[in-house]
Each structure stands twice: as structure tokens, then as C-alpha cells.
Motif scaffolding. Structure first.
Motif, PDB file in Angstrom:
ATOM      1  N   PRO A  87       3.082  11.869   4.961  1.00  0.00           N
ATOM      2  CA  PRO A  87       1.326  11.594   5.937  1.00  0.00           C
ATOM      3  C   PRO A  87       1.775  12.863   6.200  1.00  0.00           C
ATOM      4  O   PRO A  87       2.359  13.549   6.898  1.00  0.00           O
ATOM      5  N   VAL A  88      -0.018  12.739   7.207  1.00  0.00           N
ATOM      6  CA  VAL A  88      -0.360  14.329   8.075  1.00  0.00           C
ATOM      7  C   VAL A  88      -0.615  13.559   9.174  1.00  0.00           C
ATOM      8  O   VAL A  88      -1.292  14.283   9.783  1.00  0.00           O
ATOM      9  N   TRP A  89       0.698  12.729   9.731  1.00  0.00           N
ATOM     10  CA  TRP A  89       0.000  11.880  11.319  1.00  0.00           C
ATOM     11  C   TRP A  89      -0.790  13.472  12.539  1.00  0.00           C
ATOM     12  O   TRP A  89      -1.447  12.638  12.515  1.00  0.00           O
ATOM     13  N   SER A  90       0.428  14.231  12.655  1.00  0.00           N
ATOM     14  CA  SER A  90      -0.237  14.602  13.536  1.00  0.00           C
ATOM     15  C   SER A  90      -0.857  16.427  13.012  1.00  0.00           C
ATOM     16  O   SER A  90      -0.995  17.099  14.080  1.00  0.00           O
ATOM     17  N   GLY A  91      -1.509  16.203  11.759  1.00  0.00           N
ATOM     18  CA  GLY A  91      -2.127  17.809  10.909  1.00  0.00           C
ATOM     19  C   GLY A  91      -1.200  18.446  11.050  1.00  0.00           C
ATOM     20  O   GLY A  91      -0.672  18.233  10.939  1.00  0.00           O
ATOM     21  N   SER A  92      -1.611  20.041  10.663  1.00  0.00           N
ATOM     22  CA  SER A  92      -1.428  20.510   9.306  1.00  0.00           C
ATOM     23  C   SER A  92      -2.041  21.983  10.315  1.00  0.00           C
ATOM     24  O   SER A  92      -2.792  22.317  10.059  1.00  0.00           O
TER      25      SER A  92
ATOM     26  N   ILE B 236       0.882  -1.196   0.179  1.00  0.00           N
ATOM     27  CA  ILE B 236      -0.193  -0.762  -0.109  1.00  0.00           C
ATOM     28  C   ILE B 236       1.341   1.035   0.472  1.00  0.00           C
ATOM     29  O   ILE B 236       2.081   1.207   1.048  1.00  0.00           O
ATOM     30  N   ILE B 237       0.784   2.200  -1.157  1.00  0.00           N
ATOM     31  CA  ILE B 237       1.722   3.034  -1.077  1.00  0.00           C
ATOM     32  C   ILE B 237       0.438   4.329  -0.884  1.00  0.00           C
ATOM     33  O   ILE B 237      -0.578   3.994  -2.368  1.00  0.00           O
ATOM     34  N   GLY B 238       0.465   5.264  -0.060  1.00  0.00           N
ATOM     35  CA  GLY B 238      -0.376   6.553   0.107  1.00  0.00           C
ATOM     36  C   GLY B 238       0.062   7.457   0.326  1.00  0.00           C
ATOM     37  O   GLY B 238       1.120   8.005   0.611  1.00  0.00           O
ATOM     38  N   VAL B 239       0.293   9.275   0.268  1.00  0.00           N
ATOM     39  CA  VAL B 239       0.401  10.275  -0.580  1.00  0.00           C
ATOM     40  C   VAL B 239      -0.349  11.253   0.694  1.00  0.00           C
ATOM     41  O   VAL B 239      -1.732  11.189  -0.007  1.00  0.00           O
ATOM     42  N   SER B 240      -0.047  11.639   1.232  1.00  0.00           N
ATOM     43  CA  SER B 240      -0.189  12.968   1.814  1.00  0.00           C
ATOM     44  C   SER B 240      -1.842  13.296   2.337  1.00  0.00           C
ATOM     45  O   SER B 240      -1.369  12.346   4.104  1.00  0.00           O
ATOM     46  N   TYR B 241      -2.960  12.582   1.773  1.00  0.00           N
ATOM     47  CA  TYR B 241      -4.149  12.365   2.557  1.00  0.00           C
ATOM     48  C   TYR B 241      -3.982  10.986   3.184  1.00  0.00           C
ATOM     49  O   TYR B 241      -5.227  10.547   3.460  1.00  0.00           O
ATOM     50  N   GLY B 242      -3.622  10.418   1.773  1.00  0.00           N
ATOM     51  CA  GLY B 242      -3.527   9.136   1.134  1.00  0.00           C
ATOM     52  C   GLY B 242      -2.937   7.915   2.689  1.00  0.00           C
ATOM     53  O   GLY B 242      -3.955   7.250   3.123  1.00  0.00           O
ATOM     54  N   PRO B 243      -2.230   8.466   3.030  1.00  0.00           N
ATOM     55  CA  PRO B 243      -1.764   7.364   4.375  1.00  0.00           C
ATOM     56  C   PRO B 243      -2.696   7.514   5.621  1.00  0.00           C
ATOM     57  O   PRO B 243      -2.887   6.912   6.626  1.00  0.00           O
ATOM     58  N   GLN B 244      -3.537   8.827   5.999  1.00  0.00           N
ATOM     59  CA  GLN B 244      -4.081   8.672   6.735  1.00  0.00           C
ATOM     60  C   GLN B 244      -5.402   8.069   7.219  1.00  0.00           C
ATOM     61  O   GLN B 244      -5.874   7.107   7.613  1.00  0.00           O
TER      62      GLN B 244
ATOM     63  N   THR C 206       4.935  19.923   8.689  1.00  0.00           N
ATOM     64  CA  THR C 206       5.976  19.971   9.321  1.00  0.00           C
ATOM     65  C   THR C 206       6.612  19.451   9.774  1.00  0.00           C
ATOM     66  O   THR C 206       6.475  17.177  10.297  1.00  0.00           O
ATOM     67  N   VAL C 207       8.017  18.960  10.329  1.00  0.00           N
ATOM     68  CA  VAL C 207       8.686  17.738  10.545  1.00  0.00           C
ATOM     69  C   VAL C 207       7.675  16.899  11.698  1.00  0.00           C
ATOM     70  O   VAL C 207       8.043  16.118  11.819  1.00  0.00           O
ATOM     71  N   ARG C 208       7.152  17.933  12.874  1.00  0.00           N
ATOM     72  CA  ARG C 208       6.703  17.137  14.081  1.00  0.00           C
ATOM     73  C   ARG C 208       5.363  16.047  13.582  1.00  0.00           C
ATOM     74  O   ARG C 208       5.701  15.101  14.244  1.00  0.00           O
ATOM     75  N   SER C 209       4.478  16.570  12.878  1.00  0.00           N
ATOM     76  CA  SER C 209       3.773  15.660  12.498  1.00  0.00           C
ATOM     77  C   SER C 209       4.449  14.421  11.739  1.00  0.00           C
ATOM     78  O   SER C 209       3.364  13.563  11.831  1.00  0.00           O
ATOM     79  N   SER C 210       5.529  14.597  10.546  1.00  0.00           N
ATOM     80  CA  SER C 210       5.352  13.576   9.672  1.00  0.00           C
ATOM     81  C   SER C 210       6.136  12.927  11.539  1.00  0.00           C
ATOM     82  O   SER C 210       5.746  11.385  10.918  1.00  0.00           O
ATOM     83  N   MET C 211       7.035  12.852  12.057  1.00  0.00           N
ATOM     84  CA  MET C 211       8.078  11.987  12.837  1.00  0.00           C
ATOM     85  C   MET C 211       6.480  11.483  13.986  1.00  0.00           C
ATOM     86  O   MET C 211       7.455  10.964  14.905  1.00  0.00           O
ATOM     87  N   ARG C 212       5.824  11.812  13.539  1.00  0.00           N
ATOM     88  CA  ARG C 212       4.938  11.130  15.298  1.00  0.00           C
ATOM     89  C   ARG C 212       5.029  10.067  14.882  1.00  0.00           C
ATOM     90  O   ARG C 212       5.154   8.972  15.787  1.00  0.00           O
ATOM     91  N   GLY C 213       5.022   9.008  14.113  1.00  0.00           N
ATOM     92  CA  GLY C 213       4.344   7.540  13.772  1.00  0.00           C
ATOM     93  C   GLY C 213       6.195   7.026  14.577  1.00  0.00           C
ATOM     94  O   GLY C 213       5.732   6.294  14.788  1.00  0.00           O
ATOM     95  N   TRP C 214       7.157   7.634  14.038  1.00  0.00           N
ATOM     96  CA  TRP C 214       8.853   7.746  15.189  1.00  0.00           C
ATOM     97  C   TRP C 214       8.050   6.856  16.401  1.00  0.00           C
ATOM     98  O   TRP C 214       8.965   6.503  16.213  1.00  0.00           O
ATOM     99  N   TYR C 215       8.229   8.370  17.068  1.00  0.00           N
ATOM    100  CA  TYR C 215       7.609   8.145  18.230  1.00  0.00           C
ATOM    101  C   TYR C 215       7.420   7.376  18.838  1.00  0.00           C
ATOM    102  O   TYR C 215       7.303   6.657  20.237  1.00  0.00           O
ATOM    103  N   GLU C 216       6.011   6.590  18.212  1.00  0.00           N
ATOM    104  CA  GLU C 216       5.446   6.547  19.231  1.00  0.00           C
ATOM    105  C   GLU C 216       4.555   5.037  19.173  1.00  0.00           C
ATOM    106  O   GLU C 216       3.923   4.281  19.580  1.00  0.00           O
ATOM    107  N   TRP C 217       5.336   4.672  17.533  1.00  0.00           N
ATOM    108  CA  TRP C 217       5.210   3.135  17.150  1.00  0.00           C
ATOM    109  C   TRP C 217       6.888   2.790  17.112  1.00  0.00           C
ATOM    110  O   TRP C 217       6.311   1.604  17.119  1.00  0.00           O
ATOM    111  N   LYS C 218       7.612   3.011  16.935  1.00  0.00           N
ATOM    112  CA  LYS C 218       9.037   2.040  16.755  1.00  0.00           C
ATOM    113  C   LYS C 218       9.144   0.400  17.845  1.00  0.00           C
ATOM    114  O   LYS C 218       9.087  -0.012  17.429  1.00  0.00           O
ATOM    115  N   THR C 219       8.602   1.545  19.092  1.00  0.00           N
ATOM    116  CA  THR C 219       8.628   0.059  20.284  1.00  0.00           C
ATOM    117  C   THR C 219       7.234  -0.607  19.527  1.00  0.00           C
ATOM    118  O   THR C 219       7.906  -2.398  19.514  1.00  0.00           O
ATOM    119  N   PRO C 220       6.921  -0.215  19.821  1.00  0.00           N
ATOM    120  CA  PRO C 220       5.015  -1.498  19.611  1.00  0.00           C
ATOM    121  C   PRO C 220       5.448  -2.246  18.365  1.00  0.00           C
ATOM    122  O   PRO C 220       5.044  -3.579  18.293  1.00  0.00           O
TER     123      PRO C 220
END
Length: 429
Positions: A215-220, A181-189, A365-379
Motif C-alpha cells: 500500500p501507499v498509505w502515506s504517499g511516495s 478484499i485484496i488490494g495491490v499498490s494503488y488498489g488498497p487506497q 518507503t517503509v514509513r509510508s507502508s507502516m502508517r497503518g500500523w502506528y495509526e490503526w493498531k490501537t483503535p
């Protein structure tokens, strides 16, 4: 000087011959993408990408608009004031507070075009070419996923059942090979919301990789500007049009900056909207809608900002690669020179924009993009799933998927999906 000329020639060579280099690299590694089976891909596009048609049956109109038959409502074809009023009437997304569900206006059914193909997606020709030049064939190992983009994923329940059938079909058409699955911009959500609804057994059987590009994980913060003033500032008409579209649909609101106290959310002290007498933060969205004259929308705004797919943000449960851009000016805070009047027809002028300190891809913003890294990497690691993250300097929003010839992001996505090669200089859990 010689060194600079040499570097220029190297970059030019790569830019002009990226497909040749890619294919040669594959052959050298024992894989010829033209002769061997490419991994199947379903492509989930961004916001406003899909053509929307309204099937009308006794759909009573307040403006003398068409009440029966088929009408294309997006892309909008507006030449008269009546066209504009009919557009507003047909594209609006409504909310039922009792059932806590979204609906179209009575007598209207919204459909998309060419599900599984790309004829229902416009302005994606260069993306499709990026796939087909590499050997992909639409309908065989490449499938488009147009969807009703007017609200959060939960507002489009057909999306989940349709995508399930499409992925299972792609799997069967490709000798039971797992699907990407490849999602772009609004698609990944939307893709993430889909994966949240599938069992782990189903995901393990059918999905190889989930690639989230921009992705727009944490909004814009840009989505807030869209609701207040409109996001397309190229002309006054375009600005008004995009503002009205943003307030009669809920897609922009779904992408409001996420409230929280982490380094990937917006805390109570960070101003997103500033006027002479008020500062609005991520905790003040209901007040913002009230001050803009949209108190009637507060129930649906409340539902959207509390939507669990992005609020709880559970990991996707499949191997994932997140590619994002950084180092470009991206909206952070918007400043208006007068207070909001409380009249929805009194549309505020376009604001002064202060760029976000962490930069971004011009939209996210970078912080929105990075949300997945900080919340998902361990689980994800505990679940036995790989998470790869990589930022691409000066890459604009949604410019990975075949948008720019010679773009290394697209090259690295293909290498990951075909050969399983992890992009260099990336982060892996």
C-alpha cells in the motif's frame, strides 16, 4: 560448502513446488482447497491497470479527434502526433471548483471493461494464474475490480456502488461466505476509501479480511518525480509521456508524501525536491505546481492533498493484513541541477535521486507502508478487529500477489484467508 549447497537445494525445492507444498499443508490441516469451497476474493489492482474506454457523444475536439462513438484511451495506442493530442484530450481529468467535484470533458463518459472479471486488466496474467492454479474460478469465487484510476477514489463515485454490488453477489454465490478484499499498490487506497463509506453492520456481514499488498498509505516521493519530470526513464519519449499523464490526471498527486510530524509522514524540514535555489517539502506542493507552470491546477491539487480518506486515514473497520517490501533502494529526495522555469512545456530533465534512509520496495518507503500500523493498531484492537503487519525483505513493489513463484508472501496470504493462520514473524495488534 555442503551447508550452502543444502540450503540452495531447499530453496530451489520450495520455489519449484510451492503450490504442492501449499496444497499438502492444507490437506494435512483438514482443508483441501480443490474440493472444498475457497473463500471468495475480490481483487483491486494497481495504478493504470484497468483498460479505459471513452464513450463520446458530441464531444467537441480541439484537435480534430473523434467526437462520437467509442474509443479506447488506455492502454494508449499512439503512433502519430495527432494520436498523442487526442490521448491528452480524452484522458484528462477536470475539476469543478464550484461543485468541488471531478469530471470528464464535456460529451465524454469513461467506462471500464469486464467488471467482475479480468479481461479488463492487462499485465495481470501471472497474478490470475496464482489464483487459478490454486483452484479459484473467475466469476465464481474470484472477481476482478477494474476502476477508473485517473484520480483519488472520490473522483470515481461508481466505484463504490459497483463494488458494493459485486461483494454482495460474491457473498451470495458462495453460500453466504464472507468476502476477502485484496488490494495491490494503488488498489488498497481505493479499497480503504470504499470501506470508509460502508456501515459497520454491512462490513461485519460481508467482509472477512482486507489484504493490502504494497500500500501507499502515506504517499511516495516517486509520485513527485512523476509530476516534475515523468517516472519512466527508460526512454525520453516514455519520460515525457508519463510526465504529461501525471499532470493531466490526479492519481500521482493523491500519492504525494503526506505532510505530518509523525514517524510515518514527512515533516517540514525534510526536502523532497531540491533545485539550486529552492528546497521543496511536503508543505510546498502548491508552490511546486506554481513553479512548474501549473498554477491553474492549484484548486484541484488542494482538493486532492486534503482528501479525507488518506488525510484523516480512519481504519478500515475489518480484519486487515498489510504486506510490504523493504531493504531495497527507494526514492527519498530528488535533485535537479536547475530551477524550474515556470513554463509547463519546459519539462525538467530526470533528476538525481537520493535513496530514502528507511529503504522500501523500490517505489514505496517503509514509513509510508507502516502508517497503518502506528495509526490503526490501537483503535482496531478496541473495535475488536485484527491488524497484522509483515515486511518481506527484498520484495519489490506489488510482487506479493502471485508475481514470483515460491514467494512466501503469496503463500502466507493464502494460508491466512483459507485457514486463518497468522503469518510467522508478523506483528499483530
Amino acid at each position: 560448502i555442503v551447508a550452502k549447497i543444502t540450503m540452495f537445494l531447499v530453496v530451489l525445492f520450495i520455489s519449484l513446488n510451492i503450490q504442492t507444498l501449499l496444497c499438502s499443508w492444507c490437506v494435512a490441516g483438514g482443508l483441501n482447497p480443490i474440493k472444498e469451497q475457497l473463500p471468495p476474493i475480490v481483487f483491486v489492482p494497481g495504478l493504470t491497470s484497468a483498460t479505459l474506454n471513452a464513450y463520446l457523444h458530441d464531444a467537441r475536439s480541439s484537435y480534430g479527434c473523434k467526437e462520437n462513438g467509442v474509443l479506447q484511451i488506455w492502454p494508449a495506442n499512439i503512433t502519430t502526433e495527432k494520436d498523442f493530442l487526442c490521448y491528452i484530450e480524452n484522458i484528462a481529468l477536470h475539476y469543478n471548483s464550484s461543485s468541488k467535484s471531478f469530471r470528464n470533458r464535456h460529451g465524454e463518459n469513461i467506462t471500464i471493461e469486464d467488471y467482475g472479471g479480468f479481461d479488463g486488466l492487462y499485465e495481470y496474467d501471472i497474478v490470475i494464474k496464482g489464483f487459478t492454479d490454486f483452484g479459484y474460478v473467475v466469476g465464481k469465487n474470484l472477481f476482478g475490480v477494474p476502476f477508473d484510476w485517473r484520480g483519488p477514489a472520490v473522483a470515481a463515485p461508481d466505484f463504490f456502488s459497483n463494488l458494493t454490488r459485486l461483494i454482495e453477489t460474491a457473498y451470495e454465490k458462495n453460500s453466504n461466505r464472507k468476502v476477502n478484499i485484496i488490494g495491490v499498490s494503488y488498489g488498497p487506497q481505493f479499497a480503504l476509501a470504499f470501506l470508509h463509506r460502508k456501515s459497520q453492520q454491512w462490513k461485519d456481514k460481508y467482509i472477512d479480511w482486507f489484504v493490502a499488498e504494497s500500500p501507499v498509505w502515506s504517499g511516495s516521493p516517486g509520485s513527485v518525480i512523476a509530476v516534475v519530470s515523468g517516472y519512466d526513464n527508460t526512454t525520453e519519449d516514455n519520460r515525457i509521456f508519463t510526465r504529461i499523464t501525471s499532470t493531466i490526471t490526479m492519481s500521482s498527486t493523491w500519492l504525494f508524501p503526506r505532510a505530518g510530524e509523525t514517524n510515518t509522514t514527512w515533516n517540514a524540514n525534510e526536502t523532497l525536491v531540491q533545485t539550486p535555489s529552492k528546497n521543496y517539502t511536503s508543505r510546498d506542493y502548491l508552490l511546486l505546481f506554481h513553479d512548474l507552470g501549473f498554477s491553474d491546477l492549484i484548486p484541484e491539487v488542494t482538493a486532492v492533498i486534503n482528501d479525507p480518506d488518506l488525510k484523516q486515514f480512519e481504519h478500515p473497520g475489518v480484519n486487515s493484513f498489510v504486506a510490504y517490501g523493504f531493504n531495497l533502494d527507494t526514492p527519498g529526495t530528488a535533485i535537479w541541477d536547475r530551477d524550474f522555469s515556470g513554463n509547463r512545456s519546459d519539462i525538467p530533465a530526470y533528476p538525481k535521486i537520493i535513496p530514502a534512509a528507511d529503504t522500501g520496495d523500490t517505489i514505496v518507503t517503509v514509513r509510508s507502508s507502516m502508517r497503518g500500523w502506528y495509526e490503526w493498531k490501537t483503535p482496531m484492537k478496541e473495535a475488536g478487529k485484527t491488524l497484522i503487519y509483515k515486511g518481506y525483505k527484498n520484495q519489490q513493489h506489488a510482487y506479493c500477489a502471485g508475481r514470483v513463484p515460491g514467494q512466501f508472501c503469496w503463500f502466507e496470504v493464502q494460508m491466512l484467508l483459507i485457514n486463518g493462520w497468522i503469518p510467522p514473524n508478523s506483528m499483530t495488534n
